[in-house]
Enzyme design. Structure first.
Site, PDB file in Angstrom:
ATOM      1  N   HIS A  74       8.939 -16.083  -1.773  1.00  0.00           N
ATOM      2  CA  HIS A  74       8.526 -14.716  -2.079  1.00  0.00           C
ATOM      3  C   HIS A  74       9.386 -13.725  -1.303  1.00  0.00           C
ATOM      4  CE1 HIS A  74       4.850 -15.425  -4.446  1.00  0.00           C
ATOM      5  NE2 HIS A  74       4.839 -16.562  -3.796  1.00  0.00           N
ATOM      6  N   TYR A 204      -1.792  -5.688  -0.046  1.00  0.00           N
ATOM      7  CA  TYR A 204      -2.467  -4.954   1.021  1.00  0.00           C
ATOM      8  C   TYR A 204      -3.075  -3.710   0.386  1.00  0.00           C
ATOM      9  CZ  TYR A 204       0.503  -7.837   4.056  1.00  0.00           C
ATOM     10  OH  TYR A 204       1.134  -8.890   4.680  1.00  0.00           O
ATOM     11  N   PRO A 295      -3.727 -11.710  12.153  1.00  0.00           N
ATOM     12  CA  PRO A 295      -3.070 -12.252  10.952  1.00  0.00           C
ATOM     13  C   PRO A 295      -2.197 -11.244  10.217  1.00  0.00           C
ATOM     14  CG  PRO A 295      -5.431 -12.773  10.980  1.00  0.00           C
ATOM     15  CD  PRO A 295      -5.199 -11.753  12.055  1.00  0.00           C
ATOM     16  N   LYS A 299       2.452 -13.656  11.334  1.00  0.00           N
ATOM     17  CA  LYS A 299       3.397 -14.018  12.389  1.00  0.00           C
ATOM     18  C   LYS A 299       2.969 -15.212  13.246  1.00  0.00           C
ATOM     19  CE  LYS A 299       6.044 -10.544  11.359  1.00  0.00           C
ATOM     20  NZ  LYS A 299       7.282 -10.800  10.606  1.00  0.00           N
ATOM     21  N   TYR A 390       9.008  -7.338   8.832  1.00  0.00           N
ATOM     22  CA  TYR A 390       8.086  -8.168   8.063  1.00  0.00           C
ATOM     23  C   TYR A 390       8.651  -9.563   7.822  1.00  0.00           C
ATOM     24  CZ  TYR A 390       4.663  -9.277   4.379  1.00  0.00           C
ATOM     25  OH  TYR A 390       3.665  -9.850   3.623  1.00  0.00           O
TER      26      TYR A 390
END
Length: 408
Positions: A74, A204, A295, A299, A390
């Protein structure tokens, strides 16, 4: 009973198993002990987002065959707010770096199988209860299994990969570690459900009722998160409350998200924690034993495996003649990466979560939140900065990292 080995690894999670496999491949004798059963460890659902550096490291050591064959690659994620949505294509903005979605329990099964196939010693149902002699040349790890005689493992070094509540960090004398911690002002209800994902991206969603997250796992299983108050309890969230909340906060229709059996439901302790240094004498702390991260951003497992990669490289150098001095730099090498990830996770949390109702600054904080979201959507430099963090934190030079005494 007494055993002798070079490295005793406490904990058969991603960090401990990665370290054990790399040491075994290099011909360095080690023993792994784990308090839980093999069935429990291989079924324990946790993380699922594996960054490009972790994938590359595992592949270099022949530990990523199934991950690469079955995991989903992804390179984008989606943000939603008040009926609007946009994607951040972080792979395009970070030199083609991406993630693989591959459940942690699948990776653990692969690592267990590889280690045992190579003849490694892995003792399940062997809780570690004590560590002695960490300041000497021969530490001793003591295990007390329920159905066998106590076991003492004499070793050169101990790798503490046994989590936040394990014996490893507790074995360090008081005053030898500096602790940095933050309790966040919201909680997450974590749900694992047997329902297909609603799309091909992590989602999100910002909502006045609170954050909602849609995290990919497999074609038939999805992880969801719902913001909830600190101290909330899973029993306050029956299934008939969860599904309407997910539909509302994620902005989904009944055809997009169909309720399925919920196999796991718990409220996460949203806490950030780091100890410095991550070593004492002959003990090295890895993963959750040294640092807890929320979470947000995925990471935790990646940092744990990065710890294992760092320690493995230094142990290999030591046993190839570099001496014990090479091990002294373990903490300094790991901590910049850890704090970079902590900063990003904290930033993302405050981008996503609705400020607590009734707080005097809630309206101000909400406006900041909307400004950050707009910049993420419309500002290329801001989006590029997000993408780089990210997909995986950068590695600042260890030499620039201040010593613990300088930070007091």
């Amino acid at each position: 009973m007494r055993l002798r080995t070079r490295v005793a690894v406490v904990g058969a999670g991603p960090a401990g198993l990665t370290l054990a496999n790399v040491l075994q491949q290099a011909g360095i004798d080690c023993v792994v002990v784990e308090r839980q059963t093999r069935a429990y460890v291989e079924a324990r659902a946790r993380a699922g987002l594996i960054d490009h550096r972790t994938v590359g490291f595992l592949a270099d050591h022949g530990l990523a065959d199934r991950l690469l064959a079955e995991g989903q690659e992804h390179g984008s994620c989606e943000f939603r707010h008040r009926g609007e949505r946009f994607s951040v294509r972080y792979r395009d903005l970070s030199a083609e770096r991406s993630h693989h979605v591959y459940p942690q329990q699948f990776l653990v099964r692969d690592l267990v199988a590889a280690y045992l196939a190579g003849g490694g010693t892995l003792l399940f149902s062997h809780p570690a209860v004590d560590l002695d002699g960490l300041d000497g040349d021969r530490p001793v790890l003591r295990c007390e299994p329920d159905e066998a005689e106590p076991l003492d493992i004499e070793c050169d070094f101990v790798a503490g990969c046994d989590g936040f509540y394990g014996v490893s960090r507790q074995a360090v004398p008081a005053g030898r570690l500096n602790t940095f911690a933050k309790d966040h002002e919201f909680g997450w209800l974590a749900i694992l459900a047997e329902t297909p994902p609603v799309g091909e991206e992590v989602i999100y969603a910002l909502h006045e009722d609170g954050f909602a997250g849609h995290m990919l796992r497999t074609p038939s299983v999805t992880r969801f998160y719902l913001q909830c108050p600190v101290g909330d309890r899973p029993e306050n969230w029956p299934d008939e409350r969860i599904w309407p909340a997910l539909h509302r906060r994620l902005g989904l229709t009944d055809t997009e998200l169909k309720p399925g059996p919920i196999t796991e439901k718990n409220v996460l302790d949203m806490r950030s924690f780091v100890v410095e240094p991550m070593q004492h004498g002959r003990l090295f702390l890895l993963g959750d034993a040294a640092h807890i991260i929320t979470p947000a951003g995925g990471k935790g497992m990646n940092l744990a495996i990065a710890d294992a990669a760092e320690l493995a490289a230094r142990l290999l150098a030591h046993y190839r003649g570099a001496g014990t001095g090479v091990l002294d730099g373990y903490s300094a090498a790991c901590l910049p990466r850890i704090w970079q990830a902590q900063e990003f996770s904290h930033w993302l949390l405050h981008l996503l979560h609705s400020p607590a109702a009734g707080q005097p600054d809630s309206a101000f904080m909400h406006r900041l939140q909307l400004s950050r979201l707009a910049q993420l959507r419309y500002s290329p430099p801001y989006t590029a900065m997000f993408s780089d963090s990210y997909v995986g934190p950068f590695d600042p030079p260890a030499a620039s990292w201040p010593q613990a005494a300088d930070r007091r």
